[in-house]
Design a protein around this motif. Structure first.
Motif, short mmCIF file in Angstrom:
data_model
loop_
_atom_site.label_atom_id
_atom_site.label_comp_id
_atom_site.label_asym_id
_atom_site.label_seq_id
_atom_site.Cartn_x
_atom_site.Cartn_y
_atom_site.Cartn_z
N ASP A 180 1.41 30.91 2.75
CA ASP A 180 2.02 29.62 3.06
C ASP A 180 1.47 28.98 4.34
N ILE A 181 0.41 29.55 4.92
CA ILE A 181 -0.28 28.90 6.04
C ILE A 181 -1.35 27.98 5.46
N HIS A 182 -1.30 26.71 5.87
CA HIS A 182 -2.23 25.72 5.36
C HIS A 182 -2.82 24.90 6.51
N SER A 183 -3.97 24.32 6.24
CA SER A 183 -4.52 23.34 7.16
C SER A 183 -3.52 22.19 7.29
N TYR A 184 -3.53 21.53 8.45
CA TYR A 184 -2.48 20.55 8.73
C TYR A 184 -3.08 19.22 9.15
N GLN A 185 -2.53 18.14 8.60
CA GLN A 185 -2.94 16.77 8.87
C GLN A 185 -4.41 16.58 8.51
N SER A 186 -5.27 16.27 9.48
CA SER A 186 -6.68 16.05 9.18
C SER A 186 -7.52 17.26 9.58
N ALA A 187 -6.99 18.45 9.29
CA ALA A 187 -7.68 19.72 9.59
C ALA A 187 -7.77 20.00 11.08
N THR A 201 -11.47 11.26 -1.69
CA THR A 201 -10.64 10.69 -0.63
C THR A 201 -9.55 9.77 -1.17
N LYS A 202 -9.61 9.44 -2.47
CA LYS A 202 -8.50 8.69 -3.07
C LYS A 202 -7.33 9.63 -3.35
N ALA A 203 -7.64 10.81 -3.83
CA ALA A 203 -6.58 11.79 -4.09
C ALA A 203 -6.06 12.39 -2.79
N TYR A 204 -6.93 12.44 -1.78
CA TYR A 204 -6.56 13.00 -0.47
C TYR A 204 -6.90 11.97 0.61
N PRO A 205 -6.03 10.96 0.79
CA PRO A 205 -6.31 9.87 1.75
C PRO A 205 -5.91 10.25 3.17
N ASP A 206 -6.16 9.31 4.09
CA ASP A 206 -5.71 9.41 5.49
C ASP A 206 -6.22 10.68 6.17
N GLY A 207 -7.42 11.09 5.82
CA GLY A 207 -8.02 12.25 6.47
C GLY A 207 -7.63 13.58 5.87
N THR A 208 -6.75 13.59 4.86
CA THR A 208 -6.29 14.87 4.33
C THR A 208 -7.34 15.57 3.47
N GLU A 209 -8.41 14.87 3.09
CA GLU A 209 -9.49 15.57 2.40
C GLU A 209 -10.10 16.63 3.31
#
Length: 314
Positions: A158-165, A67-75
Protein backbone atom coordinates in the motif's frame (compact mmCIF):
# COMPACT_ATOMS: atom_id res chain seq x y z
CA UNK A 1 18.77 -7.97 3.35
CA UNK A 2 18.00 -7.06 -0.26
CA UNK A 3 17.91 -3.52 -1.66
CA UNK A 4 16.26 -2.68 -4.97
CA UNK A 5 16.91 0.51 -6.90
CA UNK A 6 14.30 2.01 -9.21
CA UNK A 7 13.55 5.01 -11.40
CA UNK A 8 11.54 6.11 -14.43
CA UNK A 9 12.15 8.32 -17.43
CA UNK A 10 11.32 9.39 -20.96
CA UNK A 11 13.50 11.39 -23.35
CA UNK A 12 15.94 11.75 -20.46
CA UNK A 13 19.16 11.99 -22.46
CA UNK A 14 17.56 14.33 -24.98
CA UNK A 15 16.59 16.62 -22.08
CA UNK A 16 20.02 16.37 -20.41
CA UNK A 17 19.09 14.20 -17.43
CA UNK A 18 22.03 12.30 -15.90
CA UNK A 19 20.06 9.05 -15.82
CA UNK A 20 23.05 6.77 -16.42
CA UNK A 21 24.96 8.53 -13.67
CA UNK A 22 21.98 8.24 -11.30
CA UNK A 23 21.77 4.49 -11.83
CA UNK A 24 25.53 3.94 -11.58
CA UNK A 25 25.75 5.96 -8.37
CA UNK A 26 23.86 3.39 -6.27
CA UNK A 27 24.41 0.27 -8.35
CA UNK A 28 27.14 -1.03 -5.97
CA UNK A 29 24.70 -1.31 -3.03
CA UNK A 30 21.57 -2.58 -4.78
CA UNK A 31 20.79 -6.16 -5.81
CA UNK A 32 18.69 -5.04 -8.77
CA UNK A 33 17.75 -1.81 -10.51
CA UNK A 34 14.37 -1.49 -12.22
CA UNK A 35 13.67 1.24 -14.79
CA UNK A 36 10.27 2.13 -16.23
CA UNK A 37 11.40 3.57 -19.56
CA UNK A 38 8.74 5.44 -21.52
CA UNK A 39 8.75 5.40 -25.30
CA UNK A 40 10.63 8.51 -26.28
CA UNK A 41 11.33 10.46 -29.44
CA UNK A 42 13.33 8.86 -32.23
CA UNK A 43 16.34 11.07 -31.55
CA UNK A 44 16.47 10.18 -27.82
CA UNK A 45 19.30 7.82 -26.84
CA UNK A 46 18.26 6.95 -23.27
CA UNK A 47 18.07 3.20 -23.93
CA UNK A 48 21.56 2.99 -25.40
CA UNK A 49 22.91 5.16 -22.57
CA UNK A 50 21.50 2.75 -19.98
CA UNK A 51 22.83 -0.20 -21.95
CA UNK A 52 26.31 1.35 -21.67
CA UNK A 53 26.26 0.39 -18.00
CA UNK A 54 26.34 -3.28 -19.00
CA UNK A 55 25.08 -4.69 -15.70
CA UNK A 56 22.95 -7.79 -15.18
CA UNK A 57 21.39 -6.02 -12.18
CA UNK A 58 19.42 -3.75 -14.52
CA UNK A 59 15.92 -4.59 -15.67
CA UNK A 60 14.05 -2.30 -18.08
CA UNK A 61 10.26 -2.17 -18.34
CA UNK A 62 9.21 -0.46 -21.58
CA UNK A 63 6.11 1.70 -21.13
CA UNK A 64 3.76 4.06 -22.96
CA UNK A 65 2.81 7.34 -21.28
CA UNK A 66 -0.83 8.46 -21.17
CA UNK A 67 -1.13 11.94 -19.71
CA UNK A 68 -4.87 12.03 -20.44
CA UNK A 69 -5.49 9.05 -18.19
CA UNK A 70 -2.95 10.39 -15.67
CA UNK A 71 -3.21 14.22 -15.76
CA UNK A 72 -1.73 16.95 -13.55
CA UNK A 73 1.67 15.28 -13.32
CA UNK A 74 0.35 11.96 -12.03
CA UNK A 75 1.83 10.09 -15.00
CA UNK A 76 5.16 10.64 -13.24
CA UNK A 77 3.79 8.88 -10.16
CA UNK A 78 2.22 6.14 -12.30
CA UNK A 79 5.56 5.43 -14.00
CA UNK A 80 7.32 5.45 -10.62
CA UNK A 81 4.79 2.93 -9.32
CA UNK A 82 5.34 0.66 -12.33
CA UNK A 83 9.04 0.43 -11.50
CA UNK A 84 8.54 0.24 -7.74
CA UNK A 85 5.98 -2.57 -7.86
CA UNK A 86 8.37 -4.65 -9.98
CA UNK A 87 11.05 -4.51 -7.27
CA UNK A 88 11.72 -7.52 -5.05
CA UNK A 89 13.91 -6.05 -2.30
CA UNK A 90 13.22 -5.46 1.38
CA UNK A 91 14.11 -1.80 0.89
CA UNK A 92 13.36 0.13 -2.32
CA UNK A 93 15.78 2.96 -3.21
CA UNK A 94 14.24 5.56 -5.52
CA UNK A 95 16.27 8.05 -7.50
CA UNK A 96 14.78 10.39 -10.05
CA UNK A 97 16.68 10.70 -13.31
CA UNK A 98 18.42 13.89 -12.17
CA UNK A 99 19.44 12.67 -8.69
CA UNK A 100 22.85 11.20 -7.92
CA UNK A 101 24.43 9.79 -4.75
CA UNK A 102 28.07 10.44 -3.87
CA UNK A 103 30.07 7.26 -3.37
CA UNK A 104 31.14 8.46 0.08
CA UNK A 105 27.59 7.81 1.34
CA UNK A 106 27.08 4.26 0.06
CA UNK A 107 28.28 2.39 3.16
CA UNK A 108 26.31 4.73 5.41
CA UNK A 109 23.11 4.09 3.46
CA UNK A 110 23.54 0.32 3.39
CA UNK A 111 24.36 0.21 7.10
CA UNK A 112 21.32 2.32 7.96
CA UNK A 113 19.08 -0.02 5.98
CA UNK A 114 20.55 -3.01 7.79
CA UNK A 115 20.20 -1.29 11.18
CA UNK A 116 16.49 -0.58 10.65
CA UNK A 117 15.55 -3.73 8.72
CA UNK A 118 13.70 -5.36 11.63
CA UNK A 119 12.23 -2.13 13.00
CA UNK A 120 8.95 -2.25 11.10
CA UNK A 121 7.79 0.99 12.69
CA UNK A 122 10.07 2.67 10.15
CA UNK A 123 8.53 2.68 6.68
CA UNK A 124 11.07 4.86 4.90
CA UNK A 125 14.25 6.92 5.04
CA UNK A 126 14.68 10.62 4.33
CA UNK A 127 17.80 12.19 2.78
CA UNK A 128 19.22 15.70 2.84
CA UNK A 129 19.21 17.49 -0.52
CA UNK A 130 21.71 19.64 -2.34
CA UNK A 131 20.04 21.44 -5.25
CA UNK A 132 22.62 22.56 -7.82
CA UNK A 133 21.52 25.54 -9.87
CA UNK A 134 22.83 26.96 -13.14
CA UNK A 135 26.18 25.20 -12.99
CA UNK A 136 27.93 22.55 -10.91
CA UNK A 137 29.46 25.02 -8.47
CA UNK A 138 26.41 26.81 -7.07
CA UNK A 139 23.51 25.39 -5.11
CA UNK A 140 20.19 26.72 -3.87
CA UNK A 141 19.30 26.20 -0.21
CA UNK A 142 16.76 28.99 -0.01
CA UNK A 143 13.16 28.86 1.14
CA UNK A 144 11.00 26.65 -1.05
CA UNK A 145 13.82 24.31 -2.04
CA UNK A 146 13.05 21.14 -0.09
CA UNK A 147 15.86 20.26 2.35
CA UNK A 148 14.74 16.62 2.81
CA UNK A 149 12.74 14.00 0.96
CA UNK A 150 11.85 10.30 1.17
CA UNK A 151 13.98 8.19 -1.14
CA UNK A 152 13.97 4.73 0.46
CA UNK A 153 10.75 2.89 1.34
CA UNK A 154 9.84 -0.57 2.51
CA UNK A 155 8.44 -3.00 -0.03
CA UNK A 156 4.84 -2.81 1.15
CA UNK A 157 1.81 -3.14 -1.17
CA UNK A 158 0.00 0.00 0.00
CA UNK A 159 3.00 2.35 -0.36
CA UNK A 160 2.66 4.33 -3.58
CA UNK A 161 4.28 7.23 -5.33
CA UNK A 162 2.53 10.45 -4.35
CA UNK A 163 1.33 13.46 -6.36
CA UNK A 164 3.85 14.08 -9.16
CA UNK A 165 6.35 11.47 -7.94
CA UNK A 166 7.81 13.89 -5.43
CA UNK A 167 7.34 11.57 -2.48
CA UNK A 168 5.50 8.49 -1.14
CA UNK A 169 2.44 7.69 0.98
CA UNK A 170 0.47 4.69 2.14
CA UNK A 171 -2.75 4.61 0.14
CA UNK A 172 -4.93 1.66 1.22
CA UNK A 173 -7.35 0.27 -1.40
CA UNK A 174 -5.58 2.28 -4.08
CA UNK A 175 -7.64 2.65 -7.27
CA UNK A 176 -4.62 2.85 -9.58
CA UNK A 177 -5.05 6.49 -10.51
CA UNK A 178 -5.61 8.76 -7.49
CA UNK A 179 -1.99 9.66 -6.86
CA UNK A 180 -2.98 13.04 -5.43
CA UNK A 181 -5.44 11.55 -2.95
CA UNK A 182 -5.07 12.97 0.56
CA UNK A 183 -8.22 11.68 2.22
CA UNK A 184 -7.60 8.18 3.50
CA UNK A 185 -3.88 8.26 2.69
CA UNK A 186 -1.19 8.17 5.38
CA UNK A 187 2.18 9.81 5.78
CA UNK A 188 5.03 7.34 6.18
CA UNK A 189 6.90 7.01 9.44
CA UNK A 190 10.52 7.66 8.55
CA UNK A 191 14.01 7.98 9.99
CA UNK A 192 16.89 10.08 8.73
CA UNK A 193 19.93 8.64 7.01
CA UNK A 194 23.12 10.69 7.25
CA UNK A 195 23.50 11.04 3.50
CA UNK A 196 22.72 13.52 0.78
CA UNK A 197 21.08 13.45 -2.63
CA UNK A 198 22.79 15.62 -5.24
CA UNK A 199 20.02 17.06 -7.38
CA UNK A 200 21.12 18.23 -10.84
CA UNK A 201 17.67 19.00 -12.24
CA UNK A 202 18.48 22.69 -12.60
CA UNK A 203 21.86 22.26 -14.28
CA UNK A 204 21.54 22.24 -18.07
CA UNK A 205 22.49 24.42 -21.02
CA UNK A 206 19.91 27.23 -20.97
CA UNK A 207 18.27 26.13 -24.24
CA UNK A 208 17.81 22.57 -22.94
CA UNK A 209 16.65 23.85 -19.55
CA UNK A 210 13.90 25.72 -21.37
CA UNK A 211 12.90 22.57 -23.30
CA UNK A 212 12.89 20.53 -20.08
CA UNK A 213 10.70 23.17 -18.38
CA UNK A 214 8.24 23.06 -21.27
CA UNK A 215 8.17 19.24 -21.22
CA UNK A 216 7.54 19.16 -17.48
CA UNK A 217 4.84 21.83 -17.56
CA UNK A 218 3.13 20.02 -20.43
CA UNK A 219 2.80 16.92 -18.21
CA UNK A 220 1.29 19.02 -15.42
CA UNK A 221 -0.78 21.63 -17.27
CA UNK A 222 -1.39 20.21 -20.74
CA UNK A 223 0.12 21.07 -24.09
CA UNK A 224 -2.23 23.91 -25.06
CA UNK A 225 -1.65 26.01 -21.92
CA UNK A 226 2.09 25.37 -21.96
CA UNK A 227 2.60 26.13 -25.64
CA UNK A 228 0.62 29.37 -25.30
CA UNK A 229 2.76 30.50 -22.37
CA UNK A 230 6.11 29.79 -24.03
CA UNK A 231 5.37 30.69 -27.66
CA UNK A 232 6.36 34.32 -27.22
CA UNK A 233 9.08 33.72 -24.65
CA UNK A 234 12.84 33.34 -25.15
CA UNK A 235 14.30 30.08 -26.41
CA UNK A 236 16.61 29.87 -23.43
CA UNK A 237 16.16 29.64 -19.68
CA UNK A 238 17.22 32.58 -17.53
CA UNK A 239 18.79 31.31 -14.28
CA UNK A 240 19.15 34.86 -13.00
CA UNK A 241 22.16 36.12 -11.02
CA UNK A 242 24.09 33.27 -9.42
CA UNK A 243 26.11 35.41 -7.02
CA UNK A 244 23.34 35.24 -4.42
CA UNK A 245 23.68 31.45 -4.19
CA UNK A 246 26.04 29.39 -2.06
CA UNK A 247 29.25 28.11 -3.63
CA UNK A 248 29.93 24.39 -3.71
CA UNK A 249 33.54 23.61 -2.79
CA UNK A 250 33.33 19.87 -2.16
CA UNK A 251 33.66 17.01 -4.65
CA UNK A 252 30.99 15.70 -6.97
CA UNK A 253 30.26 11.98 -7.34
CA UNK A 254 32.83 10.23 -9.51
CA UNK A 255 30.12 9.10 -11.91
CA UNK A 256 29.40 12.77 -12.72
CA UNK A 257 32.89 13.65 -13.90
CA UNK A 258 32.25 12.93 -17.59
CA UNK A 259 29.10 15.03 -17.60
CA UNK A 260 30.73 17.89 -15.69
CA UNK A 261 33.57 17.91 -18.22
CA UNK A 262 31.00 18.82 -20.90
CA UNK A 263 29.99 22.04 -19.11
CA UNK A 264 30.15 24.70 -21.83
CA UNK A 265 27.51 27.33 -21.05
CA UNK A 266 29.47 29.54 -18.65
CA UNK A 267 29.20 32.52 -20.98
CA UNK A 268 25.40 32.27 -20.85
CA UNK A 269 25.27 32.60 -17.06
CA UNK A 270 25.34 35.74 -14.93
CA UNK A 271 27.96 35.61 -12.17
CA UNK A 272 28.33 39.35 -11.58
CA UNK A 273 25.24 41.50 -11.77
CA UNK A 274 21.99 41.72 -9.89
CA UNK A 275 19.09 42.55 -12.21
CA UNK A 276 15.37 42.08 -12.69
CA UNK A 277 15.04 39.33 -15.30
CA UNK A 278 12.50 39.37 -18.11
CA UNK A 279 10.44 36.55 -16.56
CA UNK A 280 8.47 35.75 -13.44
CA UNK A 281 10.72 35.83 -10.41
CA UNK A 282 11.74 32.60 -8.76
CA UNK A 283 10.44 32.33 -5.22
CA UNK A 284 13.96 32.86 -3.83
CA UNK A 285 14.21 36.17 -5.74
CA UNK A 286 11.12 37.76 -4.21
CA UNK A 287 11.70 40.33 -1.41
CA UNK A 288 9.58 38.61 1.27
CA UNK A 289 11.39 35.33 0.72
CA UNK A 290 14.76 37.04 0.80
CA UNK A 291 13.92 38.26 4.30
CA UNK A 292 12.72 34.79 5.24
CA UNK A 293 15.97 33.33 3.94
CA UNK A 294 17.98 35.62 6.22
CA UNK A 295 15.96 34.49 9.23
CA UNK A 296 16.26 30.81 8.28
CA UNK A 297 20.02 31.01 7.91
CA UNK A 298 20.21 32.65 11.31
CA UNK A 299 18.29 29.84 13.05
CA UNK A 300 19.70 27.07 10.82
CA UNK A 301 16.47 25.60 9.46
CA UNK A 302 13.62 26.33 7.09
CA UNK A 303 10.30 27.62 8.41
CA UNK A 304 6.75 26.88 7.27
CA UNK A 305 7.76 23.86 5.20
CA UNK A 306 5.38 21.01 4.42
CA UNK A 307 6.66 17.58 5.47
CA UNK A 308 5.07 14.61 3.82
CA UNK A 309 6.22 12.22 6.57
CA UNK A 310 6.32 11.59 10.31
CA UNK A 311 9.90 11.55 11.51
CA UNK A 312 10.98 9.14 14.23
CA UNK A 313 14.15 10.08 16.10
CA UNK A 314 16.06 6.81 15.85
Amino acid sequence: MKISGFTFGKNTVKLYYPIREAIESILPIVDEFVIALGKGDEDDTTLSEIERINSDKIRIIHTEWDTKAYPDGTENAHQTDIAMKACTGDWLFYLQADEVVHEKYLDTIRNRCRELLDNHEIEGLIFRYKHFFGDYWHFNDKHGWYPYEIRIVRNLPDIHSYQSAQSFRRIPDFDGKSYRKKEGSHKLQVAKVDAEIYHYGWVRPPALMQKKTIALETIHKGADATIKRYTEGPAYFDYGPLRSLLTFKDSHPKVMQEMISRFNWKEQLNYKDFYVPDRRLFKHEKPKYKLLNILERTIGRQLFTHKNWIEKKI
